[in-house]
Scaffold this motif. Structure first.
Motif, short mmCIF file in Angstrom:
data_model
loop_
_atom_site.label_atom_id
_atom_site.label_comp_id
_atom_site.label_asym_id
_atom_site.label_seq_id
_atom_site.Cartn_x
_atom_site.Cartn_y
_atom_site.Cartn_z
N GLY A 1 0.97 -1.11 -0.09
CA GLY A 1 0.00 0.06 -0.06
C GLY A 1 0.86 1.27 -0.01
N ASP A 5 -1.70 5.12 3.59
CA ASP A 5 -2.42 3.81 4.02
C ASP A 5 -1.61 3.08 5.03
OD1 ASP A 5 -4.62 4.18 2.10
OD2 ASP A 5 -3.53 2.79 0.84
N ASN A 8 -2.38 5.40 8.33
CA ASN A 8 -3.52 5.28 8.76
C ASN A 8 -3.94 3.80 9.15
OD1 ASN A 8 -4.40 7.82 8.19
ND2 ASN A 8 -4.92 7.55 6.06
N HIS A 9 -3.23 2.75 8.69
CA HIS A 9 -3.91 1.38 8.95
C HIS A 9 -3.06 0.60 9.81
CE1 HIS A 9 -7.80 2.61 6.88
NE2 HIS A 9 -6.98 3.13 5.71
#
Length: 125
Positions: A1, A5, A8-9
């Motif tokens: 990713g 990303d 964030n994750h």
């Protein structure tokens, strides 16, 4: 990713410790290295012109982190990210509203465009 990303994750933000002399020190000494490790762990490498820029808020303070992991703070609290950022900041400093500054950036930067969305974040506890 992509880099954002991962942040964030998949990134686990560190906790500020009592020995940090300031929030800035915490960001530079602990947060930025943890972001770098998250990228390494998840195989993200800036290739070619790929890069990232992010605004990180911590206890009411904003920090801009660039793809070379430098940390920028502005005493005036005005930040902008993306290719049109210099135009938007210049327009803001000249007295334009937020929406007008983005419109000016769109006119002067060939990579800026699309619908304008402005989000406000409440400050305080």
């Amino acid at each position: 990713g992509g880099a954002i990303d991962i942040i964030n994750h998949l990134w686990e933000p560190p906790k500020m410790k009592s020995f940090h002399k300031s929030i800035y020190e915490f960001i530079v000494v602990d947060v930025v290295p943890s972001i770098r490790r998250a990228f390494e762990t998840h195989g993200w490498v800036a290739e070619g012109e790929e890069s990232f820029a992010l605004l990180l808020a911590y206890e009411g303070q904003l920090f801009e982190i660039a793809s070379d992991f430098t940390v920028l703070t502005r005493s005036d609290g005005m930040y902008a990210l993306g290719t049109g950022a210099p135009y938007a900041l210049g327009a803001l400093e000249a007295g334009a509203t937020l929406e007008e500054s983005v419109e000016i950036a769109i006119v002067h930067d060939i990579y800026s465009g699309g619908d304008i969305q402005i989000a406000y974040q409440a400050v305080g506890k």
